[in-house]
Design a protein around this motif. Structure first.
Motif, PDB file in Angstrom:
ATOM      1  N   GLU A 149     -15.967  44.343 -41.026  1.00 23.64           N
ATOM      2  CA  GLU A 149     -17.030  44.606 -42.014  1.00 23.64           C
ATOM      3  C   GLU A 149     -18.014  43.196 -41.895  1.00 23.64           C
ATOM      4  O   GLU A 149     -19.041  42.988 -41.888  1.00 23.64           O
ATOM      5  CB  GLU A 149     -16.531  44.761 -43.265  1.00 23.64           C
ATOM      6  CG  GLU A 149     -16.098  46.384 -43.543  1.00 23.64           C
ATOM      7  CD  GLU A 149     -16.009  46.673 -44.938  1.00 23.64           C
ATOM      8  OE1 GLU A 149     -16.830  46.151 -45.768  1.00 23.64           O
ATOM      9  OE2 GLU A 149     -15.059  47.285 -45.209  1.00 23.64           O
ATOM     10  N   TYR A 150     -17.142  41.896 -41.681  1.00 24.08           N
ATOM     11  CA  TYR A 150     -17.645  40.679 -41.711  1.00 24.08           C
ATOM     12  C   TYR A 150     -18.548  40.528 -40.451  1.00 24.08           C
ATOM     13  O   TYR A 150     -19.857  40.117 -40.456  1.00 24.08           O
ATOM     14  CB  TYR A 150     -16.387  39.569 -41.489  1.00 24.08           C
ATOM     15  CG  TYR A 150     -17.169  38.313 -41.532  1.00 24.08           C
ATOM     16  CD1 TYR A 150     -17.632  37.407 -42.671  1.00 24.08           C
ATOM     17  CD2 TYR A 150     -17.185  37.501 -40.225  1.00 24.08           C
ATOM     18  CE1 TYR A 150     -17.664  36.151 -42.484  1.00 24.08           C
ATOM     19  CE2 TYR A 150     -17.644  36.266 -40.245  1.00 24.08           C
ATOM     20  CZ  TYR A 150     -18.057  35.532 -41.354  1.00 24.08           C
ATOM     21  OH  TYR A 150     -18.471  34.128 -41.205  1.00 24.08           O
ATOM     22  N   LEU A 151     -18.109  41.036 -39.406  1.00 27.23           N
ATOM     23  CA  LEU A 151     -18.932  40.799 -38.225  1.00 27.23           C
ATOM     24  C   LEU A 151     -20.099  41.754 -37.975  1.00 27.23           C
ATOM     25  O   LEU A 151     -20.886  41.595 -37.614  1.00 27.23           O
ATOM     26  CB  LEU A 151     -17.770  41.193 -36.740  1.00 27.23           C
ATOM     27  CG  LEU A 151     -16.694  40.320 -36.542  1.00 27.23           C
ATOM     28  CD1 LEU A 151     -15.761  40.758 -35.485  1.00 27.23           C
ATOM     29  CD2 LEU A 151     -17.449  38.987 -36.265  1.00 27.23           C
ATOM     30  N   SER A 152     -20.026  42.861 -39.081  1.00 20.90           N
ATOM     31  CA  SER A 152     -21.283  43.803 -38.676  1.00 20.90           C
ATOM     32  C   SER A 152     -22.406  43.278 -39.716  1.00 20.90           C
ATOM     33  O   SER A 152     -23.438  43.466 -39.336  1.00 20.90           O
ATOM     34  CB  SER A 152     -20.771  44.991 -39.569  1.00 20.90           C
ATOM     35  OG  SER A 152     -20.542  44.910 -40.893  1.00 20.90           O
ATOM     36  N   LEU A 153     -22.289  42.165 -40.418  1.00 24.59           N
ATOM     37  CA  LEU A 153     -23.200  41.522 -41.354  1.00 24.59           C
ATOM     38  C   LEU A 153     -23.620  40.035 -40.417  1.00 24.59           C
ATOM     39  O   LEU A 153     -24.723  39.819 -40.766  1.00 24.59           O
ATOM     40  CB  LEU A 153     -22.518  40.868 -42.551  1.00 24.59           C
ATOM     41  CG  LEU A 153     -21.979  42.022 -43.666  1.00 24.59           C
ATOM     42  CD1 LEU A 153     -21.576  41.512 -44.780  1.00 24.59           C
ATOM     43  CD2 LEU A 153     -23.033  42.985 -43.993  1.00 24.59           C
ATOM     44  N   LYS A 154     -22.771  39.830 -39.576  1.00 26.15           N
ATOM     45  CA  LYS A 154     -22.954  38.438 -38.916  1.00 26.15           C
ATOM     46  C   LYS A 154     -24.313  38.211 -37.860  1.00 26.15           C
ATOM     47  O   LYS A 154     -25.249  37.381 -38.046  1.00 26.15           O
ATOM     48  CB  LYS A 154     -21.618  37.840 -38.189  1.00 26.15           C
ATOM     49  CG  LYS A 154     -21.757  36.329 -37.668  1.00 26.15           C
ATOM     50  CD  LYS A 154     -20.447  36.197 -36.959  1.00 26.15           C
ATOM     51  CE  LYS A 154     -20.606  34.757 -36.426  1.00 26.15           C
ATOM     52  NZ  LYS A 154     -19.216  34.337 -36.007  1.00 26.15           N
ATOM     53  N   ASN A 155     -24.623  39.348 -37.077  1.00 27.95           N
ATOM     54  CA  ASN A 155     -25.611  39.560 -36.261  1.00 27.95           C
ATOM     55  C   ASN A 155     -26.288  40.597 -36.396  1.00 27.95           C
ATOM     56  O   ASN A 155     -25.769  41.853 -36.431  1.00 27.95           O
ATOM     57  CB  ASN A 155     -24.935  39.370 -34.663  1.00 27.95           C
ATOM     58  CG  ASN A 155     -24.212  37.931 -34.413  1.00 27.95           C
ATOM     59  OD1 ASN A 155     -24.715  37.294 -34.599  1.00 27.95           O
ATOM     60  ND2 ASN A 155     -22.969  38.403 -33.894  1.00 27.95           N
ATOM     61  N   ASN A 156     -27.576  40.489 -36.382  1.00 26.80           N
ATOM     62  CA  ASN A 156     -28.431  41.719 -36.452  1.00 26.80           C
ATOM     63  C   ASN A 156     -28.082  42.568 -37.770  1.00 26.80           C
ATOM     64  O   ASN A 156     -28.037  43.635 -37.832  1.00 26.80           O
ATOM     65  CB  ASN A 156     -28.557  42.688 -35.372  1.00 26.80           C
ATOM     66  CG  ASN A 156     -28.996  41.900 -33.906  1.00 26.80           C
ATOM     67  OD1 ASN A 156     -29.953  40.955 -34.111  1.00 26.80           O
ATOM     68  ND2 ASN A 156     -28.208  41.953 -32.891  1.00 26.80           N
ATOM     69  N   ASN A 157     -28.049  41.911 -38.703  1.00 27.96           N
ATOM     70  CA  ASN A 157     -27.846  42.505 -40.159  1.00 27.96           C
ATOM     71  C   ASN A 157     -28.720  43.279 -40.611  1.00 27.96           C
ATOM     72  O   ASN A 157     -29.719  43.066 -40.676  1.00 27.96           O
ATOM     73  CB  ASN A 157     -27.467  41.384 -41.109  1.00 27.96           C
ATOM     74  CG  ASN A 157     -26.756  41.956 -42.441  1.00 27.96           C
ATOM     75  OD1 ASN A 157     -27.120  43.142 -42.908  1.00 27.96           O
ATOM     76  ND2 ASN A 157     -26.244  41.349 -43.217  1.00 27.96           N
ATOM     77  N   PRO A 158     -28.540  44.815 -40.691  1.00 26.70           N
ATOM     78  CA  PRO A 158     -29.620  45.802 -41.156  1.00 26.70           C
ATOM     79  C   PRO A 158     -30.140  45.413 -42.381  1.00 26.70           C
ATOM     80  O   PRO A 158     -31.218  45.780 -42.656  1.00 26.70           O
ATOM     81  CB  PRO A 158     -28.630  46.929 -41.104  1.00 26.70           C
ATOM     82  CG  PRO A 158     -27.406  46.954 -40.265  1.00 26.70           C
ATOM     83  CD  PRO A 158     -27.111  45.591 -40.407  1.00 26.70           C
ATOM     84  N   ILE A 159     -29.274  44.732 -43.151  1.00 24.97           N
ATOM     85  CA  ILE A 159     -29.838  44.389 -44.650  1.00 24.97           C
ATOM     86  C   ILE A 159     -30.983  43.298 -44.376  1.00 24.97           C
ATOM     87  O   ILE A 159     -31.929  43.386 -44.855  1.00 24.97           O
ATOM     88  CB  ILE A 159     -28.825  43.938 -45.455  1.00 24.97           C
ATOM     89  CG1 ILE A 159     -27.580  45.144 -45.571  1.00 24.97           C
ATOM     90  CG2 ILE A 159     -29.256  43.566 -46.847  1.00 24.97           C
ATOM     91  CD1 ILE A 159     -26.342  44.715 -46.264  1.00 24.97           C
ATOM     92  N   VAL A 166     -17.829  47.821 -35.081  1.00 30.09           N
ATOM     93  CA  VAL A 166     -19.061  47.122 -35.655  1.00 30.09           C
ATOM     94  C   VAL A 166     -20.628  47.722 -35.670  1.00 30.09           C
ATOM     95  O   VAL A 166     -21.264  47.794 -36.481  1.00 30.09           O
ATOM     96  CB  VAL A 166     -19.039  45.601 -34.967  1.00 30.09           C
ATOM     97  CG1 VAL A 166     -20.481  45.027 -35.374  1.00 30.09           C
ATOM     98  CG2 VAL A 166     -17.973  44.819 -35.434  1.00 30.09           C
ATOM     99  N   ARG A 167     -20.655  48.381 -34.425  1.00 26.91           N
ATOM    100  CA  ARG A 167     -21.856  49.279 -34.137  1.00 26.91           C
ATOM    101  C   ARG A 167     -21.700  50.302 -35.228  1.00 26.91           C
ATOM    102  O   ARG A 167     -22.960  50.654 -35.833  1.00 26.91           O
ATOM    103  CB  ARG A 167     -21.754  50.002 -32.931  1.00 26.91           C
ATOM    104  CG  ARG A 167     -22.404  48.694 -31.675  1.00 26.91           C
ATOM    105  CD  ARG A 167     -22.665  49.436 -30.271  1.00 26.91           C
ATOM    106  NE  ARG A 167     -21.520  50.281 -29.808  1.00 26.91           N
ATOM    107  CZ  ARG A 167     -20.758  50.018 -29.260  1.00 26.91           C
ATOM    108  NH1 ARG A 167     -20.582  48.537 -28.600  1.00 26.91           N
ATOM    109  NH2 ARG A 167     -20.010  50.709 -28.429  1.00 26.91           N
ATOM    110  N   LYS A 168     -20.733  50.867 -35.321  1.00 29.64           N
ATOM    111  CA  LYS A 168     -20.633  52.015 -36.247  1.00 29.64           C
ATOM    112  C   LYS A 168     -21.202  51.760 -37.799  1.00 29.64           C
ATOM    113  O   LYS A 168     -21.792  52.133 -38.515  1.00 29.64           O
ATOM    114  CB  LYS A 168     -19.252  52.703 -36.242  1.00 29.64           C
ATOM    115  CG  LYS A 168     -18.823  53.986 -37.617  1.00 29.64           C
ATOM    116  CD  LYS A 168     -17.720  54.439 -37.282  1.00 29.64           C
ATOM    117  CE  LYS A 168     -17.417  55.490 -38.185  1.00 29.64           C
ATOM    118  NZ  LYS A 168     -16.109  55.941 -38.253  1.00 29.64           N
TER     119      LYS A 168
END
Length: 400
Positions: free
Chosen positions: A373-383, A309-311
């Motif tokens: 991919e879902y989790l990468s959007l869930k918290n502290n989403n860069p977008i 997720v960090r990646k």
């Protein structure tokens, strides 16, 4: 590429990563220092203006302390963030609904050839009856609904007897790894167009409007010149954007070519550019398609979700920075997601094993990657942490 001269009017720092006084400091500029400007963008509001300059050394400076002898072009940045493969798997659809509600995405690419229409009608009703967080506008009016044409997964929408060249002995579309030079022949192209028309008609029947954009599962409509020509000509006639074949990173094409498709001379981005110039068709929609968020490639499993997720967050952050530094006005980010409590690849495969009989062509070995991919959007989403980039507005077209 044209650049513009600027002069610092006071002592100031350039900024790295994003246009904000809170970003990392770059080079210290003395009053009178000359800088080379690429373009202007919206950034953090500071004092009286939110206009920032993008420098050719890939840093940002606040425009309030820069004198420019000539006008610098302003580029309003817009994102189309598309969740692919919607309409078949309930958990993928639930992930997309959650992402739309939370404003993580603003676009979905919909497969319409499931065995039933229940997932499609549920999606349509959800979009009609729900708004995104802190909004009173129904999602049906703010979401880009795209047709995700497929001839490499599931069963045909057209009469199977009319598209037999595209099917295996079970009546399903052949896997995309079976794609070869035969698909350039007139009889194949004719059957592909018949199936395309059937899926297009079904999309309009369910969603009561024209698709906002056209994509293709596995990008098959970019695999040879006749299909690429058909897709561009169709887009041109209807003024409906297609997914831009200029992928970022461009190596996506290389991996398809060397690892998967051995029986086709897969065109490079450069060759597709030449084709498009030959056709004389117009360009609609995003200038590039960002696909780096995908991975790891199946059958590799996600072992450490925190690391993965960090990646993915880092990749998204780098993609946004590249977009800001570029002269693109619109860019698409492609997302593959699923909402699931399972994490281990083997558990996800076991949970969705029945899908192999219900709908061929979606790789359940990548479902752990979809979770990441879902989790990468869930918290502290860069977008979402980039308020100077707006979603591309949705302009619907009535059914014709």
């Amino acid at each position: 590429m044209e650049t513009y001269r600027g002069i610092a009017t006071t002592l100031m720092n350039s900024r790295i990563d994003y246009p904000s006084v809170n970003a990392r400091k770059g080079v210290l500029l003395n009053a009178g220092s000359e800088i080379e400007i690429s373009h202007a963008i919206k950034g953090e509001m500071y004092r009286s203006t939110d206009i920032w300059y993008v420098l050719t050394n890939h840093t940002f400076v606040w425009s309030g302390t820069i004198h420019t002898p000539q006008s610098v072009p302003f580029i309003e940045k817009k994102l189309l963030i598309t969740a692919d493969d919607i309409g078949i798997v309930q958990e993928i659809d639930e992930g997309a609904k959650m992402a739309l509600y939370n404003k993580w995405i603003n676009s979905v690419a919909i497969l319409v050839n499931g065995k039933t229409e229940s997932n499609l009608t549920e999606l349509y009703e959800f979009l009609k009856n729900n708004c995104s967080k802190s909004s009173d506008i129904p999602l049906i009016d703010t979401t880009h609904l795209g047709l995700h044409f497929t001839m490499t997964s599931g069963e045909p929408v057209a009469n199977p007897a009319d598209v037999g060249l595209l099917l295996d002995d079970k009546g399903c579309f052949k896997k995309f790894t079976k794609f070869n030079k035969d698909y350039e022949a007139d009889q194949y192209v004719h059957q592909i167009i018949l199936e395309f028309q059937a899926q297009y008609d079904k999309f309009k029947s369910v969603f009561k409007r024209e698709p906002d954009h056209l994509t293709s599962h596995h990008d098959v409509l970019t695999f040879n010149r006749p299909l690429f020509h058909f897709m561009n000509e169709w887009s041109d006639k209807r003024n409906i954007p297609i997914r831009n074949h200029k992928f970022l990173p461009s190596g996506k094409r290389f991996w398809y070519d060397t690892l998967v498709l051995r029986n086709v001379d897969l065109p490079s981005i450069s060759r597709m550019n030449d084709w498009k110039n030959d056709f004389g068709t117009k360009a609609y929609g995003p200038e590039h398609t960002f696909v780096a968020h995908y991975g790891p490639l199946p059958p590799l499993a996600v072992v450490d979700y925190n690391k993965q997720v960090r990646k993915k967050k880092k990749i998204l952050k780098e993609g946004i920075l590249d977009f800001l530094l570029s002269k693109d006005q619109v860019r698409e980010i492609v997302i593959h997601l699923i909402k699931s409590e399972n994490r281990r690849q083997r558990d996800l495969i076991k949970e969705h094993q029945s899908l192999l009989d219900l709908y061929s062509g979606i790789d359940i070995k990548y479902f752990d990657g979809r979770v990441a991919e879902y989790l990468s959007l869930k918290n502290n989403n860069p977008i979402k942490l980039s308020p100077w980039i707006a979603f591309l507005p949705c302009s619907q077209q009535a059914v014709t």
